[in-house]
Design an enzyme around this catalytic site. Structure first.
Site, PDB file in Angstrom:
ATOM      1  N   CYS A   3      38.262  45.409  34.050  1.00 24.70           N
ATOM      2  CA  CYS A   3      38.035  46.639  33.302  1.00 24.70           C
ATOM      3  C   CYS A   3      38.590  46.515  31.895  1.00 24.70           C
ATOM      4  CB  CYS A   3      38.718  47.808  34.016  1.00 24.70           C
ATOM      5  SG  CYS A   3      38.222  47.997  35.741  1.00 24.70           S
ATOM      6  N   ARG A  51      35.561  51.021  33.610  1.00 22.68           N
ATOM      7  CA  ARG A  51      35.616  50.356  34.905  1.00 22.68           C
ATOM      8  C   ARG A  51      34.422  49.457  35.184  1.00 22.68           C
ATOM      9  NH1 ARG A  51      35.361  52.599  41.118  1.00 22.68           N
ATOM     10  NH2 ARG A  51      36.537  50.890  42.047  1.00 22.68           N
ATOM     11  N   ALA A  53      33.382  47.989  38.604  1.00 19.24           N
ATOM     12  CA  ALA A  53      33.762  48.174  40.008  1.00 19.24           C
ATOM     13  C   ALA A  53      33.529  46.897  40.805  1.00 19.24           C
ATOM     14  CB  ALA A  53      32.963  49.327  40.618  1.00 19.24           C
ATOM     15  N   VAL A  55      36.016  46.237  43.891  1.00 21.99           N
ATOM     16  CA  VAL A  55      36.516  46.593  45.221  1.00 21.99           C
ATOM     17  C   VAL A  55      36.569  48.116  45.319  1.00 21.99           C
ATOM     18  CG1 VAL A  55      38.494  46.479  46.786  1.00 21.99           C
ATOM     19  CG2 VAL A  55      37.861  44.474  45.431  1.00 21.99           C
ATOM     20  N   GLY A  81      42.125  44.179  36.179  1.00 27.43           N
ATOM     21  CA  GLY A  81      42.468  42.949  36.873  1.00 27.43           C
ATOM     22  C   GLY A  81      42.273  43.043  38.369  1.00 27.43           C
ATOM     23  N   GLU A  82      42.867  42.095  39.050  1.00 25.49           N
ATOM     24  CA  GLU A  82      42.813  42.048  40.506  1.00 25.49           C
ATOM     25  C   GLU A  82      44.196  41.696  41.042  1.00 25.49           C
ATOM     26  OE1 GLU A  82      40.286  42.885  42.235  1.00 25.49           O
ATOM     27  OE2 GLU A  82      38.574  42.674  40.876  1.00 25.49           O
ATOM     28  N   ASP A 105      42.823  48.652  45.181  1.00 27.74           N
ATOM     29  CA  ASP A 105      44.104  48.056  44.807  1.00 27.74           C
ATOM     30  C   ASP A 105      44.808  48.888  43.745  1.00 27.74           C
ATOM     31  OD1 ASP A 105      42.236  47.401  42.856  1.00 27.74           O
ATOM     32  OD2 ASP A 105      42.926  45.343  42.585  1.00 27.74           O
ATOM     33  N   GLY A 376      37.201  26.707  37.984  1.00 26.67           N
ATOM     34  CA  GLY A 376      38.237  25.679  38.121  1.00 26.67           C
ATOM     35  C   GLY A 376      39.172  25.575  36.940  1.00 26.67           C
TER      36      GLY A 376
END
Length: 607
Positions: A3, A51, A53, A55, A81-82, A105, A376
């Site tokens: 976001c 946002r 979206a 999760v 973030g996550e 979260d 990676g």
């Protein structure tokens, strides 16, 4: 959720009267969060959120507010973030009596703050940048993840503070003026020289990775909540490889959590192939992967130290072995200059030329098919993958090893400008500053001690530079890119593995290769390091030369009078063999991009 966040604290004015400005700050980040927006206002506080979206698509809207029973004073969060361990945290908090209304979260983050206060950051695993306003304490917290995967900028003025995920959010407030200065020319010409807090804008800082900023009526105070610590490593080589595999696999499993389509970025190198292999093993069938290449590369490609070969054959081999559906996106090199306005807008700082443009086009195409991608990125910095780790003259040189044998673009400044800003001294000071931060191990000496320095220095400017590019180009199209190799648990373990174990077979990233040896085909497992692709198209080179000439010939350029034009033209006419640059035009690109940035953002230059 990937976001955009923005905010404004001012203890001397009523910000409930400033909705239009706050909405402009928030709205400037609409590409980072195309799904919804929100603003929360109080007399001295304004928080905004855009946002994307990922999760709990219906829940988790922000800014999110809770009212603690003890005080009733609101605690408000705007978050980007996550947090990958939010389910485990939710279970812990539920056991402690917390009750949740969503499965997001975001709500877990708020309750973690209520439970542990500012120390809650120690419980988080993930990539994040967020702001929490605690009305009871009249305090704002700005927090950035440990490796700086997600960006966060702030500007402090007398009695107030502005912040945002990108500079544009701060620039949207009339209290901030876009300025730079001559002493910032070294980082404008080479962003990898930037200190962790530094930006090209005067009076605009980044929250440093692993740091927290507290702002209250006494002002702003930035402190670290996490640092690398050096310890003795006692595991043998086989045990170490097994442990790396266990940690990395657990990280990938946690980063597969999403309620939207997920894919991987698969170049056919060791790093991205390992991530894709683990993702494929734990995802339902049908995982997709993507790589990038250029039209005409069969004829135009030129091997360099950092790009010894093309990705496409290896990406296809890895995809076939792993059973994933792969797409190699072929870009027209002549299309790259056309998206530079988009990449500049995404960055708010000078673009990286073809590397920004091609990544933007790659991510834009992926976004049509997926919302989350695993990458990676960072394995080379963590495990030791770059050519400069293995060139002894470079390793033992008394400056940043990642500069390699490249000329300094600041050598192309006019003599009077060089005399004023002394770029060579500036480089030495930056090197000494970061070298002094290296977490050393008592009794360590020789090559092992030096390689600890080299690895630490590579985790600073170079990694931040790559993560910044990845974030800006992906978020400009609403794509979330996750980076498993930036997990702090993995880094803390690998950091203390002795260098001789990291290169046990005499090659780069020996430890990672050993950890994933059973997952990959031989040609991918044994492949040499090859960086993100560059185009060597004559048409693209011609366009870059024309743009460079236009800057050098324009007396109204913001850089006019600052440059040694004959020296630049001499460099532009040569090819050059450099460890870290694709060619001389790659070296000179910042001149074009700085000119474009200063014009586009109306940036004034002070001495």
């Amino acid at each position: 959720m990937m976001c955009g966040i923005a905010g404004w604290i001012d203890f001397s004015r009523d910000l409930t009267l400033e909705r239009q400005t706050v909405e402009a700050m928030t709205g400037s980040l609409h590409r980072r969060g195309p799904d919804s927006d929100g603003v929360w206002l109080a007399p001295h506080v304004a928080l905004g959120h855009r946002r994307l979206a990922i999760v709990d698509l219906e829940g988790g809207k922000q800014p999110m507010v809770v009212h603690p029973r003890a005080t009733g004073a609101p605690v408000v969060l705007t978050y980007s973030g996550e947090v990958y361990n939010f389910r485990e945290l939710r279970a812990q908090l539920t056991a402690r009596g917390h009750r949740f209304e969503t499965v997001s979260d975001t709500e877990v983050l708020l309750h973690a703050y209520l439970e542990w206060g500012a120390a809650f950051v120690d419980h988080l695993t993930g990539m994040f940048a967020f702001a929490i306003w605690d009305a009871g304490r009249e305090e704002l917290l700005l927090v950035r993840d440990r490796l700086g995967v997600k960006p966060l900028y702030y500007h402090v003025y007398d009695g107030g503070l502005l912040f945002g995920s990108e500079p544009k959010a701060v620039l949207a407030n009339p209290l901030f003026t876009a300025r730079t200065s001559e002493d910032k020319l070294p980082i404008l010409f080479n962003p990898r020289l930037s200190m962790p807090w530094e930006t090209p804008f005067t009076d605009l800082r980044q929250v440093q990775p692993g740091h927290m900023v507290r702002f209250d009526r006494a002002g702003a105070h930035e402190t670290p909540y996490w640092r690398l610590v050096s310890r003795e490593h006692h595991d043998d080589t086989a045990t170490t490889a097994t442990r790396v595999r266990e940690i990395l696999e657990d990280v990938v499993i946690h980063q597969l959590i999403a309620d939207v389509p997920l894919c991987t970025l698969l170049s056919g190198g060791l790093d991205s192939s390992a991530i894709t292999a683990m993702a494929a093993a734990h995802q339902p069938p049908g995982l997709r992967s993507f790589s990038v290449d250029f039209q005409g590369a069969d004829d135009d490609f030129r091997a360099t130290a950092l790009r010894p070969e093309r990705d496409t054959p290896f990406a296809l081999a890895a995809a076939a072995h792993l059973g994933v559906e792969h797409t190699s996106l072929m870009l027209d090199p002549e299309a790259l200059p056309g998206v530079v306005p988009e990449t500049l807008l995404a960055r708010d700082t000078p673009s990286l030329g073809q590397f920004d443009s091609s990544m933007y086009l790659l991510f834009r195409a992926i976004r049509e098919r997926s919302t989350v991608a695993l990458s990676g990125e960072a394995a080379d910095e963590v495990f030791g993958g770059y050519p400069w780790f293995f060139d002894q003259d470079t390793v033992w040189g008394n400056t940043f090893p990642w500069l390699g044998n490249s000329p300094r673009l600041t050598d192309c400044l006019a003599p009077d400008v060089r005399a004023r800003i002394r770029p060579d001294d500036d480089e030495r000071d930056r090197y000494a500053t970061l070298r002094a931060r290296v977490p050393r191990l008592t009794g360590e000496s020789g090559l092992q001690a030096r390689m600890r320095e080299v690895l630490y220095l590579s985790l600073q400017g170079p990694l931040v530079y790559l993560l910044d590019r990845k974030d800006r180009m992906s978020m400009a199209v609403g794509l979330e890119v996750r980076v498993p190799f930036c997990d702090h648990t993995l880094l803390e373990y690998v950091w203390n593995v002795p260098w001789k174990m990291k290169v046990a077979d005499g090659r780069e990233k020996s430890l990672l290769r050993a950890a994933v040896a059973d997952l990959l085909p031989a040609e991918v497992l044994e492949r040499r390091k090859s960086a993100y692709p560059a185009t060597f198209s004559p048409a693209h080179a011609k366009a870059v030369r024309a743009a460079l000439d236009a800057v050098l010939d324009d007396g109204d350029s913001p850089l006019a009078g600052l440059l040694d034009v004959p020296k630049i033209r001499e460099l532009a006419s040569g090819q050059g063999q450099m460890m870290t640059m694709a060619d001389n035009l790659h070296l000179l690109l910042p001149l074009i991009e700085v000119d474009r940035w200063m014009r586009g953002y109306n940036v004034s230059l002070t001495a």
